[in-house]
Design a protein around this motif. Structure first.
Motif, PDB file in Angstrom:
ATOM      1  N   LEU A 130       0.913  -1.340   0.035  1.00  0.00           N
ATOM      2  CA  LEU A 130       0.130  -0.183  -0.016  1.00  0.00           C
ATOM      3  C   LEU A 130       0.372   1.517  -0.079  1.00  0.00           C
ATOM      4  O   LEU A 130       0.344   2.379  -0.955  1.00  0.00           O
ATOM      5  N   VAL A 131       1.507   1.150   0.893  1.00  0.00           N
ATOM      6  CA  VAL A 131       3.114   2.493   0.376  1.00  0.00           C
ATOM      7  C   VAL A 131       4.231   1.973   0.557  1.00  0.00           C
ATOM      8  O   VAL A 131       4.059   0.644   1.127  1.00  0.00           O
ATOM      9  N   ALA A 229      -0.097   5.266   7.842  1.00  0.00           N
ATOM     10  CA  ALA A 229       0.840   5.407   6.207  1.00  0.00           C
ATOM     11  C   ALA A 229       0.063   5.220   5.768  1.00  0.00           C
ATOM     12  O   ALA A 229      -0.066   6.381   4.436  1.00  0.00           O
ATOM     13  N   TYR A 230      -1.377   4.548   5.464  1.00  0.00           N
ATOM     14  CA  TYR A 230      -2.187   4.691   4.106  1.00  0.00           C
ATOM     15  C   TYR A 230      -3.348   5.381   3.961  1.00  0.00           C
ATOM     16  O   TYR A 230      -2.972   6.509   2.693  1.00  0.00           O
ATOM     17  N   TRP A 231      -3.092   6.121   5.428  1.00  0.00           N
ATOM     18  CA  TRP A 231      -4.690   7.464   5.275  1.00  0.00           C
ATOM     19  C   TRP A 231      -3.706   8.566   4.910  1.00  0.00           C
ATOM     20  O   TRP A 231      -4.012   9.419   3.817  1.00  0.00           O
ATOM     21  N   LEU A 235      -4.462  10.862   1.717  1.00  0.00           N
ATOM     22  CA  LEU A 235      -5.408  11.935   2.265  1.00  0.00           C
ATOM     23  C   LEU A 235      -4.054  13.455   2.209  1.00  0.00           C
ATOM     24  O   LEU A 235      -4.415  14.442   2.197  1.00  0.00           O
ATOM     25  N   ALA A 236      -3.315  13.223   2.063  1.00  0.00           N
ATOM     26  CA  ALA A 236      -1.976  13.906   2.470  1.00  0.00           C
ATOM     27  C   ALA A 236      -0.512  13.532   1.981  1.00  0.00           C
ATOM     28  O   ALA A 236       0.670  13.982   3.043  1.00  0.00           O
ATOM     29  N   ARG A 237      -1.110  13.942   0.549  1.00  0.00           N
ATOM     30  CA  ARG A 237       0.370  13.428  -0.055  1.00  0.00           C
ATOM     31  C   ARG A 237       1.833  13.540   0.397  1.00  0.00           C
ATOM     32  O   ARG A 237       2.341  13.434  -0.083  1.00  0.00           O
ATOM     33  N   TYR A 240       3.783  13.164   3.010  1.00  0.00           N
ATOM     34  CA  TYR A 240       3.753  11.609   3.226  1.00  0.00           C
ATOM     35  C   TYR A 240       5.114  11.405   1.880  1.00  0.00           C
ATOM     36  O   TYR A 240       6.039  10.660   2.556  1.00  0.00           O
ATOM     37  N   ASP A 241       5.183  12.333   1.164  1.00  0.00           N
ATOM     38  CA  ASP A 241       6.057  12.265   0.095  1.00  0.00           C
ATOM     39  C   ASP A 241       7.867  12.616   0.795  1.00  0.00           C
ATOM     40  O   ASP A 241       8.544  12.386   0.839  1.00  0.00           O
TER      41      ASP A 241
END
Length: 275
Positions: A130-131, A229-231, A235-237, A240-241
């Motif tokens: 997923l991530v 991590a998935y959400w 929702l907050a790319r 995450y990046d």
């Protein structure tokens, strides 16, 4: 009471799932590559790379139980490394076991499930499906493939009364680290550390997985770090990046230190004339 087949049942999450199913009163066939498995339930050798072993497992289930209710494609290995360091042979190995092993299991049992007009496929993927953290390209790729396969089959087999779940846990304590081998030793050491220092056990994950199966959840995320991590990715790319790039930077620094130490050790072993 369900009839359940679990691959990779000799240790780790597979053994924990077998124990959980048995405790809940189900009939369980544990399978693994070794000739002998843990006691307490039926066991047979099954190499997920072998179509013949899969055909024999189907025949056993039909002859012994008259069918199968739940197939758990759990067998797998740990791998990873930087793209230029990990070898193509290592890629071939993890694709053959972690992805094609699941494909072979589904292909073997789907005809039986279709005839029964009932069945349940549970595929063990990973948070890496997923991530996608850096320095794990082969593992991320095969686990993302298991997620994609599972979603595809959930739609394809729905008209036949067949349910499909995919399990995506983060690191948990198990002997999976023992399967790590490859050219990128620095990344292998990091993965081993994450596995061995996790606060979660295989029993914790197995309990969450069986609870998800009982609820017929398609996507089973059995721990908080994976859910976070998935959400975050969904929702907050940008956040995450940034987190992934920080992980990459730390891994790069660690790998550079390891390379420097190896070069220094090599220099110390040379004789004064350079030999």
């Amino acid at each position: 009471m369900s009839r359940v087949l679990v691959t990779g049942a000799a240790s780790g999450l597979g053994a924990a799932l077998v124990a959980r199913f048995v405790a809940d009163g189900h009939q369980v066939l544990g399978t693994d590559v070794s000739e002998d498995g843990p006691g307490g339930t039926a066991y047979r050798k099954l190499d997920v790379r072998s179509p013949e072993d899969w055909d024999a497992a189907v025949a056993w289930c039909e002859e012994t139980w008259g069918g199968l209710d739940i197939l758990v494609n759990n067998a797998g290995i740990a791998t990873g490394g930087r793209i230029e360091v990990e070898t193509l042979d290592e890629w071939d190995r993890v694709v053959d076991i972690n992805l094609m092993g699941v494909v072979r299991g589904c292909r073997a049992f789907v005809p039986l499930f279709k005839r029964q007009r009932a069945g349940y496929i549970v595929n063990t993927a990973s948070a890496a499906g997923l991530v996608h953290p850096p320095m794990m390209s082969s593992y991320n790729t095969v686990k993302a493939g298991v997620v994609a396969l599972s979603e595809t089959l959930s739609h394809e087999l729905g008209p036949y009364g067949v349910n499909v779940s995919v399990v995506c846990p983060s690191f948990f304590r198990t002997n999976l680290a023992d399967s790590i081998r490859g050219a990128d030793r620095a990344m292998g050491a990091t993965a081993r550390q994450l596995i061995e220092k996790s606060p979660r056990t295989a029993d914790d994950i197995a309990a969450a997985v069986v609870a998800g199966i009982n609820k017929k959840q398609h996507l089973i995320i059995p721990d908080r770090p994976t859910r976070a991590a998935y959400w975050t990715k969904r929702l907050a790319r940008p956040l995450y990046d940034r987190q992934m790039r920080r992980i990459a930077a730390r891994a790069h620094e660690k790998a550079e230190r390891a390379s420097g130490a190896a070069r220094a050790a090599g220099a110390e072993t040379r004789s004064p004339d350079g030999r």
